[in-house]
Design an enzyme around this catalytic site. Structure first.
Site, PDB file in Angstrom:
ATOM      1  N   LEU A  75       0.793  -1.219   0.000  1.00  0.00           N
ATOM      2  CA  LEU A  75       0.000   0.000   0.000  1.00  0.00           C
ATOM      3  C   LEU A  75       0.832   1.279   0.000  1.00  0.00           C
ATOM      4  CD1 LEU A  75      -2.846  -1.178   2.392  1.00  0.00           C
ATOM      5  CD2 LEU A  75      -2.784  -1.224  -0.109  1.00  0.00           C
ATOM      6  N   CYS A  76       2.135   1.158  -0.217  1.00  0.00           N
ATOM      7  CA  CYS A  76       2.997   2.338  -0.307  1.00  0.00           C
ATOM      8  C   CYS A  76       2.884   2.974  -1.682  1.00  0.00           C
ATOM      9  CB  CYS A  76       4.462   1.962  -0.052  1.00  0.00           C
ATOM     10  SG  CYS A  76       4.845   1.694   1.672  1.00  0.00           S
ATOM     11  N   HIS A  77       2.933   4.293  -1.704  1.00  0.00           N
ATOM     12  CA  HIS A  77       2.913   5.026  -2.962  1.00  0.00           C
ATOM     13  C   HIS A  77       4.308   5.022  -3.582  1.00  0.00           C
ATOM     14  CE1 HIS A  77      -0.560   6.704  -0.829  1.00  0.00           C
ATOM     15  NE2 HIS A  77      -1.063   6.937  -2.022  1.00  0.00           N
ATOM     16  N   MET A 111       8.574   4.622   5.381  1.00  0.00           N
ATOM     17  CA  MET A 111       8.695   3.240   4.914  1.00  0.00           C
ATOM     18  C   MET A 111       9.931   3.054   4.041  1.00  0.00           C
ATOM     19  SD  MET A 111       6.441   1.720   6.554  1.00  0.00           S
ATOM     20  CE  MET A 111       6.841   0.133   5.862  1.00  0.00           C
ATOM     21  N   GLU A 112      10.279   4.075   3.282  1.00  0.00           N
ATOM     22  CA  GLU A 112      11.475   3.996   2.443  1.00  0.00           C
ATOM     23  C   GLU A 112      12.737   3.922   3.305  1.00  0.00           C
ATOM     24  OE1 GLU A 112       8.178   5.024  -0.079  1.00  0.00           O
ATOM     25  OE2 GLU A 112       8.791   5.808   1.868  1.00  0.00           O
ATOM     26  N   ASP A 126      23.817 -11.580   4.523  1.00  0.00           N
ATOM     27  CA  ASP A 126      24.123 -12.391   3.341  1.00  0.00           C
ATOM     28  C   ASP A 126      25.622 -12.398   3.040  1.00  0.00           C
ATOM     29  OD1 ASP A 126      23.510 -13.922   0.931  1.00  0.00           O
ATOM     30  OD2 ASP A 126      24.016 -12.083  -0.138  1.00  0.00           O
TER      31      ASP A 126
END
Length: 157
Positions: A75-77, A111-112, A126
């Site tokens: 739901l992120c733009h 969120m970014e 990793d």
């Protein structure tokens, strides 16, 4: 508790309509930490790991991840980011990650920043897992955000 913005009146998930929101300068800073043994930390800092420079690759992965956040979080733009800066630094017990993201637009970049920090931490894991599988990714969190309708926020406050 305030109403969740990503849930409509019928309880269904939705992308928030930001078309009427004013574009403002926005910035967010997030962090994470990868806990590891002193030997693994020394390997990471030396830049001589089998896969190359751990810190440089993790920083680049974080930048790339910030730009792909809307592809990963449903739901992120999609946003036009004006700055993404990821730093991986040695700290007591491991590597500390900080991600800073900026844009000018109708929605924030929390969120970014969180995605950049998370993916940088996963990349560190990793890159070093051959040396130590028991590393722990921890403390991924938002440190601060500025701009927008809800104003400024800091984890320190």
């Amino acid at each position: 508790m305030s109403k969740l913005t990503h849930i409509d009146d019928q309880g269904r998930a939705r992308m928030v309509d930001v078309s009427d929101k004013v574009s403002t300068a926005r910035e967010a800073v997030a962090a994470g930490f990868v806990r590891m043994s002193p030997e693994t930390l020394a390997l990471a800092v030396s830049g001589s790991g089998r896969k190359g420079d751990v810190r440089a690759v993790a920083e680049l992965a974080g930048v790339m991840a910030a730009k792909k956040t809307s592809d990963l979080i449903p739901l992120c733009h999609p946003l036009a980011l004006s700055k993404v800066e990821v730093s991986v630094e040695p700290a007591d017990g491991g590597l500390a990650v900080t991600a800073r993201v900026k844009t000018t637009g109708p929605t924030g970049v929390e969120m970014e920043a969180l995605t950049a920090a998370s993916i940088a931490c996963l990349t560190i894991y990793d890159m070093l897992k051959a040396a130590e599988k028991g590393m722990v990714i921890e403390a991924v969190r938002l440190l601060e955000k500025t701009g927008g309708k809800s104003g400024d926020w800091s984890a320190e406050a």
